[in-house]
Design a protein around this motif. Structure first.
Motif, PDB file in Angstrom:
ATOM      1  N   MET A   1     -43.545  88.435  28.815  1.00 36.23           N
ATOM      2  CA  MET A   1     -44.837  88.428  29.496  1.00 36.23           C
ATOM      3  C   MET A   1     -45.731  87.361  28.879  1.00 36.23           C
ATOM      4  SD  MET A   1     -47.203  91.682  30.498  1.00 36.23           S
ATOM      5  CE  MET A   1     -47.773  92.017  28.852  1.00 36.23           C
ATOM      6  N   GLU A   2     -46.606  86.794  29.681  1.00 37.64           N
ATOM      7  CA  GLU A   2     -47.470  85.718  29.220  1.00 37.64           C
ATOM      8  C   GLU A   2     -48.364  86.155  28.053  1.00 37.64           C
ATOM      9  OE1 GLU A   2     -49.734  83.874  32.330  1.00 37.64           O
ATOM     10  OE2 GLU A   2     -48.176  84.275  33.800  1.00 37.64           O
ATOM     11  N   GLU A   3     -48.485  85.299  27.071  1.00 38.23           N
ATOM     12  CA  GLU A   3     -49.359  85.593  25.933  1.00 38.23           C
ATOM     13  C   GLU A   3     -50.799  85.780  26.389  1.00 38.23           C
ATOM     14  OE1 GLU A   3     -50.738  83.507  21.719  1.00 38.23           O
ATOM     15  OE2 GLU A   3     -48.944  82.790  22.761  1.00 38.23           O
ATOM     16  N   LEU A   4     -51.178  85.067  27.468  1.00 40.86           N
ATOM     17  CA  LEU A   4     -52.543  85.164  27.985  1.00 40.86           C
ATOM     18  C   LEU A   4     -52.880  86.586  28.405  1.00 40.86           C
ATOM     19  CD1 LEU A   4     -55.130  83.690  28.793  1.00 40.86           C
ATOM     20  CD2 LEU A   4     -54.072  83.133  30.986  1.00 40.86           C
ATOM     21  N   ILE A   5     -51.897  87.330  28.908  1.00 42.32           N
ATOM     22  CA  ILE A   5     -52.147  88.717  29.318  1.00 42.32           C
ATOM     23  C   ILE A   5     -52.522  89.565  28.107  1.00 42.32           C
ATOM     24  CG2 ILE A   5     -51.162  90.762  30.407  1.00 42.32           C
ATOM     25  CD1 ILE A   5     -51.598  88.363  32.282  1.00 42.32           C
ATOM     26  N   TYR A   6     -51.806  89.387  27.001  1.00 44.79           N
ATOM     27  CA  TYR A   6     -52.132  90.134  25.779  1.00 44.79           C
ATOM     28  C   TYR A   6     -53.527  89.757  25.271  1.00 44.79           C
ATOM     29  CZ  TYR A   6     -47.253  91.606  25.546  1.00 44.79           C
ATOM     30  OH  TYR A   6     -46.034  92.172  25.817  1.00 44.79           O
ATOM     31  N   GLN A   7     -53.890  88.492  25.395  1.00 45.18           N
ATOM     32  CA  GLN A   7     -55.215  88.063  24.954  1.00 45.18           C
ATOM     33  C   GLN A   7     -56.305  88.693  25.818  1.00 45.18           C
ATOM     34  OE1 GLN A   7     -56.106  86.219  22.162  1.00 45.18           O
ATOM     35  NE2 GLN A   7     -58.072  87.079  22.808  1.00 45.18           N
ATOM     36  N   ARG A   8     -56.062  88.746  27.119  1.00 49.81           N
ATOM     37  CA  ARG A   8     -57.034  89.393  28.019  1.00 49.81           C
ATOM     38  C   ARG A   8     -57.166  90.871  27.692  1.00 49.81           C
ATOM     39  NH1 ARG A   8     -54.413  86.727  33.314  1.00 49.81           N
ATOM     40  NH2 ARG A   8     -55.425  84.686  33.287  1.00 49.81           N
ATOM     41  N   CYS A   9     -56.018  91.508  27.390  1.00 48.21           N
ATOM     42  CA  CYS A   9     -56.039  92.919  27.027  1.00 48.21           C
ATOM     43  C   CYS A   9     -56.819  93.132  25.735  1.00 48.21           C
ATOM     44  CB  CYS A   9     -54.609  93.439  26.892  1.00 48.21           C
ATOM     45  SG  CYS A   9     -54.491  95.219  26.638  1.00 48.21           S
ATOM     46  N   ASN A  10     -56.597  92.276  24.768  1.00 45.74           N
ATOM     47  CA  ASN A  10     -57.324  92.348  23.504  1.00 45.74           C
ATOM     48  C   ASN A  10     -58.836  92.210  23.725  1.00 45.74           C
ATOM     49  OD1 ASN A  10     -57.381  92.256  20.472  1.00 45.74           O
ATOM     50  ND2 ASN A  10     -58.232  90.228  20.888  1.00 45.74           N
ATOM     51  N   ASP A  11     -59.217  91.251  24.552  1.00 46.14           N
ATOM     52  CA  ASP A  11     -60.645  91.039  24.850  1.00 46.14           C
ATOM     53  C   ASP A  11     -61.247  92.257  25.540  1.00 46.14           C
ATOM     54  OD1 ASP A  11     -60.362  88.517  23.791  1.00 46.14           O
ATOM     55  OD2 ASP A  11     -60.257  87.492  25.730  1.00 46.14           O
ATOM     56  N   LEU A  12     -60.486  92.844  26.447  1.00 43.29           N
ATOM     57  CA  LEU A  12     -60.971  94.012  27.175  1.00 43.29           C
ATOM     58  C   LEU A  12     -61.097  95.223  26.259  1.00 43.29           C
ATOM     59  CD1 LEU A  12     -61.864  94.822  29.973  1.00 43.29           C
ATOM     60  CD2 LEU A  12     -59.477  95.240  30.582  1.00 43.29           C
ATOM     61  N   ILE A  13     -60.160  95.396  25.343  1.00 41.18           N
ATOM     62  CA  ILE A  13     -60.236  96.486  24.368  1.00 41.18           C
ATOM     63  C   ILE A  13     -61.494  96.357  23.520  1.00 41.18           C
ATOM     64  CG2 ILE A  13     -59.196  97.334  22.216  1.00 41.18           C
ATOM     65  CD1 ILE A  13     -56.450  96.878  23.565  1.00 41.18           C
ATOM     66  N   ARG A  14     -61.778  95.151  23.073  1.00 39.59           N
ATOM     67  CA  ARG A  14     -62.992  94.925  22.281  1.00 39.59           C
ATOM     68  C   ARG A  14     -64.242  95.264  23.081  1.00 39.59           C
ATOM     69  NH1 ARG A  14     -62.178  92.087  17.587  1.00 39.59           N
ATOM     70  NH2 ARG A  14     -60.065  91.268  17.285  1.00 39.59           N
ATOM     71  N   ARG A  15     -64.245  94.907  24.357  1.00 39.64           N
ATOM     72  CA  ARG A  15     -65.396  95.199  25.202  1.00 39.64           C
ATOM     73  C   ARG A  15     -65.572  96.705  25.376  1.00 39.64           C
ATOM     74  NH1 ARG A  15     -66.910  92.437  31.002  1.00 39.64           N
ATOM     75  NH2 ARG A  15     -68.553  93.888  31.574  1.00 39.64           N
ATOM     76  N   VAL A  16     -64.464  97.407  25.643  1.00 39.43           N
ATOM     77  CA  VAL A  16     -64.526  98.863  25.798  1.00 39.43           C
ATOM     78  C   VAL A  16     -65.021  99.514  24.512  1.00 39.43           C
ATOM     79  CG1 VAL A  16     -63.140 100.960  26.120  1.00 39.43           C
ATOM     80  CG2 VAL A  16     -62.753  98.962  27.586  1.00 39.43           C
ATOM     81  N   TYR A  17     -64.506  99.059  23.382  1.00 35.36           N
ATOM     82  CA  TYR A  17     -64.925  99.605  22.091  1.00 35.36           C
ATOM     83  C   TYR A  17     -66.426  99.397  21.871  1.00 35.36           C
ATOM     84  CZ  TYR A  17     -65.345 100.275  17.061  1.00 35.36           C
ATOM     85  OH  TYR A  17     -65.749 100.700  15.817  1.00 35.36           O
ATOM     86  N   ASN A  18     -66.900  98.195  22.163  1.00 38.02           N
ATOM     87  CA  ASN A  18     -68.313  97.882  21.954  1.00 38.02           C
ATOM     88  C   ASN A  18     -69.240  98.679  22.866  1.00 38.02           C
ATOM     89  OD1 ASN A  18     -67.774  96.033  19.918  1.00 38.02           O
ATOM     90  ND2 ASN A  18     -67.624  94.309  21.343  1.00 38.02           N
ATOM     91  N   GLU A  19     -68.719  99.075  24.027  1.00 35.51           N
ATOM     92  CA  GLU A  19     -69.535  99.829  24.981  1.00 35.51           C
ATOM     93  C   GLU A  19     -69.329 101.340  24.864  1.00 35.51           C
ATOM     94  OE1 GLU A  19     -68.470  98.277  28.785  1.00 35.51           O
ATOM     95  OE2 GLU A  19     -69.530  96.359  28.487  1.00 35.51           O
TER      96      GLU A  19
END
Length: 200
Positions: A1-19
Protein backbone atom coordinates in the motif's frame (compact mmCIF):
# COMPACT_ATOMS: atom_id res chain seq x y z
CA UNK A 1 0.00 0.00 0.00
CA UNK A 2 1.16 3.53 -0.72
CA UNK A 3 3.24 5.17 2.01
CA UNK A 4 1.13 8.30 1.49
CA UNK A 5 -1.92 6.46 2.86
CA UNK A 6 -0.10 5.70 6.12
CA UNK A 7 0.98 9.34 6.35
CA UNK A 8 -2.60 10.52 5.87
CA UNK A 9 -3.72 8.06 8.54
CA UNK A 10 -1.05 9.33 10.91
CA UNK A 11 -2.13 12.94 10.31
CA UNK A 12 -5.76 12.04 10.90
CA UNK A 13 -4.94 10.20 14.14
CA UNK A 14 -3.14 13.28 15.42
CA UNK A 15 -6.13 15.44 14.53
CA UNK A 16 -8.56 13.09 16.29
CA UNK A 17 -6.31 12.99 19.36
CA UNK A 18 -6.04 16.79 19.47
CA UNK A 19 -9.81 17.16 19.22
CA UNK A 20 -10.62 14.35 21.68
CA UNK A 21 -11.06 16.73 24.60
CA UNK A 22 -14.14 18.24 22.90
CA UNK A 23 -15.57 15.06 21.36
CA UNK A 24 -16.17 11.41 22.11
CA UNK A 25 -14.07 10.25 19.18
CA UNK A 26 -10.88 9.16 20.94
CA UNK A 27 -11.77 5.51 20.24
CA UNK A 28 -11.42 6.25 16.53
CA UNK A 29 -7.65 6.38 16.98
CA UNK A 30 -7.76 2.59 17.40
CA UNK A 31 -10.25 2.41 14.53
CA UNK A 32 -7.86 4.20 12.21
CA UNK A 33 -4.95 2.00 13.22
CA UNK A 34 -7.11 -1.08 12.61
CA UNK A 35 -8.20 0.27 9.24
CA UNK A 36 -4.66 0.06 7.85
CA UNK A 37 -3.53 -2.97 9.88
CA UNK A 38 -1.81 -5.93 8.27
CA UNK A 39 -4.94 -8.09 8.61
CA UNK A 40 -7.10 -5.50 6.86
CA UNK A 41 -4.61 -4.85 4.07
CA UNK A 42 -3.93 -8.54 3.46
CA UNK A 43 -7.63 -9.48 3.30
CA UNK A 44 -8.34 -6.66 0.84
CA UNK A 45 -5.36 -7.59 -1.32
CA UNK A 46 -6.65 -11.16 -1.42
CA UNK A 47 -10.10 -9.91 -2.42
CA UNK A 48 -8.77 -7.77 -5.28
CA UNK A 49 -6.33 -10.41 -6.53
CA UNK A 50 -9.16 -12.94 -6.71
CA UNK A 51 -11.76 -10.60 -8.20
CA UNK A 52 -9.50 -9.77 -11.13
CA UNK A 53 -10.34 -13.24 -12.47
CA UNK A 54 -13.89 -12.00 -13.12
CA UNK A 55 -13.27 -9.18 -15.59
CA UNK A 56 -16.19 -7.29 -17.06
CA UNK A 57 -17.95 -6.68 -13.73
CA UNK A 58 -16.23 -3.51 -12.58
CA UNK A 59 -17.60 -0.48 -14.39
CA UNK A 60 -19.49 0.41 -11.22
CA UNK A 61 -18.95 -1.33 -7.89
CA UNK A 62 -21.07 -0.98 -4.75
CA UNK A 63 -19.19 -1.55 -1.50
CA UNK A 64 -21.54 -2.05 1.46
CA UNK A 65 -20.30 -1.07 4.94
CA UNK A 66 -17.10 0.28 3.40
CA UNK A 67 -15.93 1.86 6.69
CA UNK A 68 -13.10 4.34 6.09
CA UNK A 69 -12.55 3.15 2.54
CA UNK A 70 -9.58 0.76 2.49
CA UNK A 71 -11.41 -1.94 0.52
CA UNK A 72 -12.96 0.54 -1.93
CA UNK A 73 -9.51 2.11 -2.36
CA UNK A 74 -7.99 -1.20 -3.46
CA UNK A 75 -10.90 -1.78 -5.85
CA UNK A 76 -10.52 1.68 -7.37
CA UNK A 77 -7.24 0.52 -8.96
CA UNK A 78 -9.24 -1.30 -11.65
CA UNK A 79 -12.92 -0.38 -11.16
CA UNK A 80 -14.15 2.68 -13.03
CA UNK A 81 -16.39 3.83 -10.16
CA UNK A 82 -16.63 2.67 -6.55
CA UNK A 83 -19.47 3.73 -4.21
CA UNK A 84 -18.88 3.08 -0.51
CA UNK A 85 -21.99 3.05 1.70
CA UNK A 86 -21.74 3.24 5.49
CA UNK A 87 -24.12 4.52 8.19
CA UNK A 88 -21.32 6.31 10.06
CA UNK A 89 -20.86 9.97 8.98
CA UNK A 90 -17.20 9.83 10.01
CA UNK A 91 -16.64 7.04 7.49
CA UNK A 92 -17.21 9.63 4.79
CA UNK A 93 -15.23 12.50 6.36
CA UNK A 94 -12.27 10.28 7.32
CA UNK A 95 -12.42 8.34 4.06
CA UNK A 96 -12.19 11.49 1.99
CA UNK A 97 -9.03 12.48 3.86
CA UNK A 98 -7.45 9.05 3.55
CA UNK A 99 -8.42 8.38 -0.06
CA UNK A 100 -9.19 11.69 -1.79
CA UNK A 101 -10.64 11.64 -5.31
CA UNK A 102 -10.77 7.84 -5.41
CA UNK A 103 -14.14 6.85 -3.95
CA UNK A 104 -17.67 8.23 -3.70
CA UNK A 105 -18.79 7.92 -0.07
CA UNK A 106 -22.49 7.69 0.80
CA UNK A 107 -23.73 8.01 4.39
CA UNK A 108 -26.68 5.66 4.73
CA UNK A 109 -27.75 2.53 6.56
CA UNK A 110 -27.04 -0.30 4.12
CA UNK A 111 -30.50 -1.74 4.79
CA UNK A 112 -32.02 1.52 3.55
CA UNK A 113 -29.89 1.68 0.42
CA UNK A 114 -32.02 0.62 -2.55
CA UNK A 115 -30.06 1.54 -5.70
CA UNK A 116 -28.59 -1.73 -6.95
CA UNK A 117 -29.46 -1.99 -10.63
CA UNK A 118 -26.59 0.17 -11.89
CA UNK A 119 -23.86 -1.95 -10.27
CA UNK A 120 -22.17 -4.97 -11.85
CA UNK A 121 -20.56 -5.97 -8.55
CA UNK A 122 -21.58 -5.72 -4.88
CA UNK A 123 -19.00 -6.17 -2.10
CA UNK A 124 -19.50 -6.79 1.63
CA UNK A 125 -16.37 -7.66 3.62
CA UNK A 126 -17.77 -7.34 7.14
CA UNK A 127 -20.36 -10.12 7.35
CA UNK A 128 -19.20 -10.92 10.89
CA UNK A 129 -20.78 -7.65 12.02
CA UNK A 130 -24.23 -8.44 10.60
CA UNK A 131 -26.87 -11.01 11.66
CA UNK A 132 -27.77 -13.71 9.15
CA UNK A 133 -31.24 -12.17 8.80
CA UNK A 134 -29.70 -8.90 7.61
CA UNK A 135 -27.43 -10.73 5.15
CA UNK A 136 -30.52 -12.47 3.73
CA UNK A 137 -32.30 -9.14 3.23
CA UNK A 138 -29.27 -7.64 1.49
CA UNK A 139 -28.81 -10.63 -0.83
CA UNK A 140 -32.50 -10.53 -1.77
CA UNK A 141 -32.11 -6.90 -2.93
CA UNK A 142 -29.28 -7.64 -5.36
CA UNK A 143 -30.46 -8.08 -8.97
CA UNK A 144 -29.98 -11.32 -10.88
CA UNK A 145 -26.69 -11.45 -12.79
CA UNK A 146 -24.78 -9.31 -10.29
CA UNK A 147 -21.37 -10.51 -9.10
CA UNK A 148 -21.04 -10.45 -5.30
CA UNK A 149 -18.09 -10.85 -2.97
CA UNK A 150 -18.62 -11.47 0.76
CA UNK A 151 -15.99 -11.88 3.45
CA UNK A 152 -16.22 -12.97 7.08
CA UNK A 153 -13.96 -14.38 9.79
CA UNK A 154 -13.79 -16.93 12.60
CA UNK A 155 -12.16 -14.40 14.92
CA UNK A 156 -14.00 -13.84 18.20
CA UNK A 157 -14.46 -10.17 19.10
CA UNK A 158 -17.23 -8.33 21.00
CA UNK A 159 -18.29 -6.56 17.79
CA UNK A 160 -18.39 -9.79 15.77
CA UNK A 161 -21.96 -11.01 16.21
CA UNK A 162 -21.97 -13.49 13.32
CA UNK A 163 -18.61 -15.21 12.94
CA UNK A 164 -18.24 -18.12 10.52
CA UNK A 165 -16.05 -21.02 11.62
CA UNK A 166 -15.57 -22.27 8.08
CA UNK A 167 -16.03 -20.92 4.57
CA UNK A 168 -18.89 -23.42 4.18
CA UNK A 169 -20.72 -21.56 6.95
CA UNK A 170 -20.43 -18.39 4.89
CA UNK A 171 -21.57 -20.20 1.72
CA UNK A 172 -24.66 -21.31 3.65
CA UNK A 173 -25.69 -17.66 4.08
CA UNK A 174 -26.59 -17.64 0.38
CA UNK A 175 -29.88 -19.06 -0.95
CA UNK A 176 -29.77 -22.07 -3.26
CA UNK A 177 -30.45 -20.05 -6.44
CA UNK A 178 -27.09 -18.26 -6.12
CA UNK A 179 -24.23 -19.62 -8.23
CA UNK A 180 -21.14 -20.00 -6.02
CA UNK A 181 -18.06 -19.27 -8.15
CA UNK A 182 -15.34 -19.20 -5.49
CA UNK A 183 -15.13 -20.14 -1.81
CA UNK A 184 -11.91 -20.27 0.18
CA UNK A 185 -10.19 -19.22 3.39
CA UNK A 186 -6.98 -17.36 4.13
CA UNK A 187 -5.15 -17.69 7.43
CA UNK A 188 -3.91 -14.35 8.70
CA UNK A 189 -2.01 -14.60 11.98
CA UNK A 190 -4.29 -16.40 14.46
CA UNK A 191 -7.56 -16.24 12.53
CA UNK A 192 -9.08 -17.25 9.23
CA UNK A 193 -10.65 -14.93 6.70
CA UNK A 194 -13.35 -16.50 4.54
CA UNK A 195 -14.40 -15.26 1.10
CA UNK A 196 -17.23 -16.21 -1.23
CA UNK A 197 -17.64 -14.86 -4.75
CA UNK A 198 -20.97 -15.65 -6.38
CA UNK A 199 -23.33 -14.71 -9.19
CA UNK A 200 -26.84 -13.87 -8.08
Amino acid sequence: MEELIYQRCNDLIRRVYNEAHTSNDAYRIIDLLDCVSHNQVRSKEWMVDTLTMYKGHFNQVLYLAGWYGLGPYFLSAFAKKVISVDYDPKAKSFGKRLFPNKIEFVTKNILEYTIYKEYECVILTSCEHLPSAVLSVLIAKIPKGTLVCFQSTDYDHPSHINTHKTVKDLVNEFPSYVDILYADSLQIHDCNRHMVIAKI
